[in-house]
Design an enzyme around this catalytic site. Structure first.
Site, PDB file in Angstrom:
ATOM      1  N   SER A   1       0.704  -1.274   0.042  1.00  0.00           N
ATOM      2  CA  SER A   1      -0.036  -0.010  -0.013  1.00  0.00           C
ATOM      3  C   SER A   1       0.840   1.293   0.032  1.00  0.00           C
ATOM      4  CB  SER A   1      -1.041   0.113   1.078  1.00  0.00           C
ATOM      5  OG  SER A   1      -1.488  -0.997   1.198  1.00  0.00           O
TER       6      SER A   1
ATOM      7  N   HIS B   1       3.089   4.272   8.049  1.00  0.00           N
ATOM      8  CA  HIS B   1       2.204   4.245   8.958  1.00  0.00           C
ATOM      9  C   HIS B   1       2.504   5.149  10.402  1.00  0.00           C
ATOM     10  CE1 HIS B   1      -0.549   1.295   7.107  1.00  0.00           C
ATOM     11  NE2 HIS B   1       0.444   0.302   6.923  1.00  0.00           N
TER      12      HIS B   1
ATOM     13  N   LYS C   1      -4.913  -4.186   8.181  1.00  0.00           N
ATOM     14  CA  LYS C   1      -5.608  -2.799   8.400  1.00  0.00           C
ATOM     15  C   LYS C   1      -6.730  -2.526   7.459  1.00  0.00           C
ATOM     16  CE  LYS C   1      -0.937  -1.334   9.746  1.00  0.00           C
ATOM     17  NZ  LYS C   1      -0.305  -2.612   9.381  1.00  0.00           N
TER      18      LYS C   1
ATOM     19  N   ILE D   1       8.504  -9.995   8.230  1.00  0.00           N
ATOM     20  CA  ILE D   1       8.368  -8.612   8.166  1.00  0.00           C
ATOM     21  C   ILE D   1       7.136  -8.158   7.327  1.00  0.00           C
ATOM     22  CG2 ILE D   1       9.511  -6.550   7.796  1.00  0.00           C
ATOM     23  CD1 ILE D   1      10.987  -7.884   9.651  1.00  0.00           C
TER      24      ILE D   1
ATOM     25  N   SER E   1       3.417  -6.175   7.405  1.00  0.00           N
ATOM     26  CA  SER E   1       3.125  -4.670   7.445  1.00  0.00           C
ATOM     27  C   SER E   1       3.171  -4.352   9.009  1.00  0.00           C
ATOM     28  CB  SER E   1       1.793  -4.326   7.247  1.00  0.00           C
ATOM     29  OG  SER E   1       1.378  -2.759   7.122  1.00  0.00           O
TER      30      SER E   1
ATOM     31  N   CYS F   1       7.359   7.818 -23.059  1.00  0.00           N
ATOM     32  CA  CYS F   1       6.249   7.278 -22.460  1.00  0.00           C
ATOM     33  C   CYS F   1       5.157   8.714 -22.277  1.00  0.00           C
ATOM     34  CB  CYS F   1       6.349   6.805 -20.977  1.00  0.00           C
ATOM     35  SG  CYS F   1       4.823   6.661 -20.079  1.00  0.00           S
TER      36      CYS F   1
ATOM     37  N   CYS G   1       4.774   2.649 -25.204  1.00  0.00           N
ATOM     38  CA  CYS G   1       6.402   2.749 -24.904  1.00  0.00           C
ATOM     39  C   CYS G   1       7.134   1.689 -24.770  1.00  0.00           C
ATOM     40  CB  CYS G   1       6.568   3.744 -23.860  1.00  0.00           C
ATOM     41  SG  CYS G   1       5.839   3.104 -22.179  1.00  0.00           S
TER      42      CYS G   1
HETATM   43  C1  FAD Z   1      -0.636  -6.352   0.429  1.00  0.00           C
HETATM   44  C2  FAD Z   1       0.413  -5.565   1.379  1.00  0.00           C
HETATM   45  C3  FAD Z   1       0.170  -4.359   1.609  1.00  0.00           C
HETATM   46  C4  FAD Z   1       1.423  -3.498   2.534  1.00  0.00           C
HETATM   47  N1  FAD Z   1       1.320  -2.292   2.826  1.00  0.00           N
HETATM   48  C5  FAD Z   1       2.151  -1.604   3.528  1.00  0.00           C
HETATM   49  C6  FAD Z   1       2.015  -0.375   4.100  1.00  0.00           C
HETATM   50  O1  FAD Z   1       1.361   0.377   3.503  1.00  0.00           O
HETATM   51  N2  FAD Z   1       3.028   0.062   4.734  1.00  0.00           N
HETATM   52  C7  FAD Z   1       4.215  -0.732   5.386  1.00  0.00           C
HETATM   53  O2  FAD Z   1       4.933  -0.141   6.078  1.00  0.00           O
HETATM   54  N3  FAD Z   1       4.327  -2.047   4.945  1.00  0.00           N
HETATM   55  C8  FAD Z   1       3.314  -2.473   4.233  1.00  0.00           C
HETATM   56  N4  FAD Z   1       3.284  -3.870   3.825  1.00  0.00           N
HETATM   57  C9  FAD Z   1       4.448  -4.609   4.244  1.00  0.00           C
HETATM   58  C10 FAD Z   1       5.799  -4.395   3.499  1.00  0.00           C
HETATM   59  O3  FAD Z   1       5.373  -4.254   2.258  1.00  0.00           O
HETATM   60  C11 FAD Z   1       6.711  -5.514   3.623  1.00  0.00           C
HETATM   61  O4  FAD Z   1       6.929  -5.482   5.151  1.00  0.00           O
HETATM   62  C12 FAD Z   1       8.129  -5.213   3.281  1.00  0.00           C
HETATM   63  O5  FAD Z   1       8.216  -4.969   1.829  1.00  0.00           O
HETATM   64  C13 FAD Z   1       9.034  -6.658   3.325  1.00  0.00           C
HETATM   65  O6  FAD Z   1      10.298  -6.335   2.860  1.00  0.00           O
HETATM   66  P1  FAD Z   1      11.239  -7.530   2.910  1.00  0.00           P
HETATM   67  O7  FAD Z   1      12.481  -6.977   2.176  1.00  0.00           O
HETATM   68  O8  FAD Z   1      11.196  -8.202   4.269  1.00  0.00           O
HETATM   69  O9  FAD Z   1      10.759  -8.613   1.929  1.00  0.00           O
HETATM   70  P2  FAD Z   1      10.700  -8.609   0.298  1.00  0.00           P
HETATM   71  O10 FAD Z   1      10.437  -7.213  -0.398  1.00  0.00           O
HETATM   72  O11 FAD Z   1       9.685  -9.783  -0.145  1.00  0.00           O
HETATM   73  O12 FAD Z   1      12.246  -9.042  -0.149  1.00  0.00           O
HETATM   74  C14 FAD Z   1      12.560 -10.344   0.161  1.00  0.00           C
HETATM   75  C15 FAD Z   1      13.591 -10.791  -0.892  1.00  0.00           C
HETATM   76  O13 FAD Z   1      14.279 -11.891  -0.533  1.00  0.00           O
HETATM   77  C16 FAD Z   1      14.689 -12.622  -1.884  1.00  0.00           C
HETATM   78  N5  FAD Z   1      14.946 -13.774  -1.517  1.00  0.00           N
HETATM   79  C17 FAD Z   1      14.036 -15.040  -0.925  1.00  0.00           C
HETATM   80  N6  FAD Z   1      14.511 -16.136  -1.029  1.00  0.00           N
HETATM   81  C18 FAD Z   1      15.808 -16.046  -1.470  1.00  0.00           C
HETATM   82  C19 FAD Z   1      16.993 -16.812  -1.866  1.00  0.00           C
HETATM   83  N7  FAD Z   1      16.758 -18.223  -1.338  1.00  0.00           N
HETATM   84  N8  FAD Z   1      18.101 -16.651  -2.232  1.00  0.00           N
HETATM   85  C20 FAD Z   1      18.198 -15.329  -2.647  1.00  0.00           C
HETATM   86  N9  FAD Z   1      17.215 -14.202  -2.486  1.00  0.00           N
HETATM   87  C21 FAD Z   1      16.161 -14.776  -1.798  1.00  0.00           C
HETATM   88  C22 FAD Z   1      13.586 -12.274  -2.531  1.00  0.00           C
HETATM   89  O14 FAD Z   1      13.656 -12.460  -3.803  1.00  0.00           O
HETATM   90  C23 FAD Z   1      13.130 -11.004  -2.101  1.00  0.00           C
HETATM   91  O15 FAD Z   1      13.667 -10.066  -3.047  1.00  0.00           O
HETATM   92  C24 FAD Z   1       2.402  -4.487   3.171  1.00  0.00           C
HETATM   93  C25 FAD Z   1       2.708  -5.696   2.465  1.00  0.00           C
HETATM   94  C26 FAD Z   1       1.580  -6.326   1.920  1.00  0.00           C
HETATM   95  C27 FAD Z   1       1.789  -7.481   1.143  1.00  0.00           C
END
Ligand code: FAD
Length: 476
Positions: free
Chosen positions: A45, A49, A249, A335, A337, A400, A442
């Site tokens: 989103s 927050h 939320k 990790i 939201s 674009c 584009c």
């Molecule tokens: C519907 C939705 C709405 C949300 N809205 C909000 C919001 O409004 N505000 C907010 O604060 N948070 C929000 N969140 C939460 C937020 O998006 C996440 O907490 C955050 O993006 C998590 O980031 P991350 O880096 O932990 O995970 P990711 O972005 O998933 O990154 C993990 C990475 O690990 C890599 N990986 C996995 N396994 C391996 C492997 N074996 N080898 C190498 N690489 C690997 C993947 O390719 C990926 O790139 C929302 C989440 C969702 C789904």
């Protein structure tokens, strides 16, 4: 041999790398995908927050508040689009005030100081398009909206500019540990390190299991969205929530930093960690629930839909700390939201956990928290744009049309520290293809520019890495 390897180039891994790049350490970030921010960090989103929602005393609460407070400075240092719009939780019956009071108290306990309960008149003054049934709301001025790809990409670029390394298309498949050294089996060969940070999002339980740690599970919870054209972007001025449920939320209606209107998400527990498909049932649910807040929501304005997967952890909170099987393996898992908001604070916390587990953090005097600012043509004044065209005619060639992205912008995105290598990567960096026509006009031109800049034939240019080529054969 690296001091630290971080698995995952999402927003969590990016801010951990950035934090660690302040110190004299050799750091490597690996990700299985072809670009940063390809997991949950690209489909959410995009709300910063305020912090009234998380249960007091949890890591989610603590790091949400800290991240929220850091975000203005971070967005300036990293040149990230961020607006502190404020948010509203609206209620459709006067009894809802009790739940809003509870949220307000919870927010106060978490350290959100400026929450206010407002009545119908003030609400309508602030949000003329709000439903006539909305009678009371919780106003949180410190909530905001941000660009999630910019946040992730620029944090990672800053880490790389400060000495961290990044290996993309590098998937971790096995971990062994001997004589204080981790041996990581990856698709790019064996990598060795002294400390391993698990920021693998949805797959952080799989990474933990590779090291023999079965202490938590991650379950995907899907959220679907629709995005509306820019003419609807000012339909609401703030992030409009309804009361939260036990699954999150709830459905929100919000302007985006680029002037679109975003509506969603629903929440559905699923089994498949790769299923980011949207369904007509899910999208109808999102639209119908959103219309309770904003009844005149016009579906003719929808230009695209997408889904993101929450990495819902089995503990109910962020899982940040050393693994029970090896204190040199540090998890930043579960990790969900508010992970985007909390990311800078998670970076700080993980550095602290590493230090407590023996990693020496020695300041690097030449660490620079800033990245070089780039002003895209669409954000230039007319005179700036004219000047830019005089210096480089590519600023005058619009590629674009929907988003006014020029050839110069696209070339710059390919030449960045972490340059775009495919069409979707250009799109995330520039917005080419994010407008009303969704790349219909584009994309071929972007393929052409990528081909020229990367020195590869058209047939090798992909949509999003791997085998996602556009052209199978060169036509005569
Ligand atoms: C519907 C939705 C709405 C949300 N809205 C909000 C919001 O409004 N505000 C907010 O604060 N948070 C929000 N969140 C939460 C937020 O998006 C996440 O907490 C955050 O993006 C998590 O980031 P991350 O880096 O932990 O995970 P990711 O972005 O998933 O990154 C993990 C990475 O690990 C890599 N990986 C996995 N396994 C391996 C492997 N074996 N080898 C190498 N690489 C690997 C993947 O390719 C990926 O790139 C929302 C989440 C969702 C789904």
């Amino acid at each position: 041999m690296y001091d630290v390897v971080v698995v995952g180039a999402g927003v969590t891994g990016a801010f951990i790398a950035r934090e660690l790049s302040k110190y004299r350490l050799s750091i490597l970030v690996i990700d299985k995908e072809s670009d940063v921010a390809m997991g949950t960090s690209k489909a959410n989103s995009a709300i910063v927050h305020a912090g009234y929602d998380a249960v007091p005393g949890t890591l989610k609460a603590l790091l949400n508040i800290r991240g929220n407070k850091m975000m203005k400075r971070i967005s300036e240092e990293l040149d990230v689009s961020f607006k502190m719009t404020g948010s509203l939780v609206v209620c459709f019956s006067k009894d809802g005030i009790f739940e809003l009071e509870e949220l307000k108290i919870r927010g106060f306990k978490n350290g959100v100081e400026d929450l206010e309960i407002i009545g119908a008149d003030r609400l309508r003054e602030m949000e003329p398009n709000i439903s006539p049934n909305a009678v009371v709301a919780l106003y949180a001025p410190s909530a905001g909206i941000i660009c999630p790809y910019e946040l992730t990409l620029h944090a990672m670029e800053n880490a790389v500019e400060n000495g961290a390394e990044l290996k993309l298309e590098c998937e971790l498949s096995g971990i062994s540990y001997d004589r204080e050294v981790f041996r990581l089996e990856t698709t790019k060969g064996v990598i060795e390190c002294r400390y391993l940070v698990n920021a693998a999002g949805l797959y952080s339980d799989t990474v933990a299991e590779m090291a023999g740690d079965h202490s938590f599970r991650i379950n995907p919870r899907k959220g679907e969205y629709v995005l509306l054209d820019k003419i609807y972007g000012s339909f609401v001025n703030r992030v409009i929530f309804q009361l939260p449920t036990d699954k999150g939320k709830g459905v929100l209606v919000t302007p985006t930093v680029d002037g679109n209107l975003l509506v969603g998400p629903n929440a559905e527990d699923i089994d498949d960690k790769t299923d980011t498909s949207t369904t007509s049932r899910g999208l109808s649910e999102v639209i119908n629930v959103a219309r309770l807040s904003v009844p005149s929501l016009d579906t003719r304005g929808i230009i695209t839909s997408f889904a993101g997967l929450r990495a819902t952890g089995s503990t109910g909170d962020f899982i940040i700390g050393p693994s029970p099987v090896n204190n040199k393996l540090i998890h930043a898992a579960g990790i969900e939201s508010p992970g985007l908001t909390a990311a800078p604070a998670i970076g700080e916390m993980v550095a602290d956990v590493l230090k407590k587990n023996g990693l020496k953090l020695e300041d690097k005097p030449d660490y620079c928290p800033y990245i070089e600012k780039y002003t895209p043509s669409r954000k230039m004044s007319e005179s700036q744009w004219n000047e830019a065209v005089k210096k480089d005619p590519a600023h005058g060639r619009i590629v674009c049309r929907c988003e006014k992205i020029t050839e110069a912008d696209i070339v710059a995105s390919i030449r960045r520290t972490i340059g775009a290598r495919n069409v979707d990567a250009v799109k995330r960096r520039t917005r080419a293809g994010m407008g009303r026509c969704q790349g219909g006009f584009c994309s071929p031109r972007v393929v052409e520019i990528l081909s020229k800049e990367l020195g590869i034939p058209f047939e090798e240019v992909t949509k999003s890495g791997g085998k996602s080529v556009f052209l199978l054969k060169k036509t005569k």
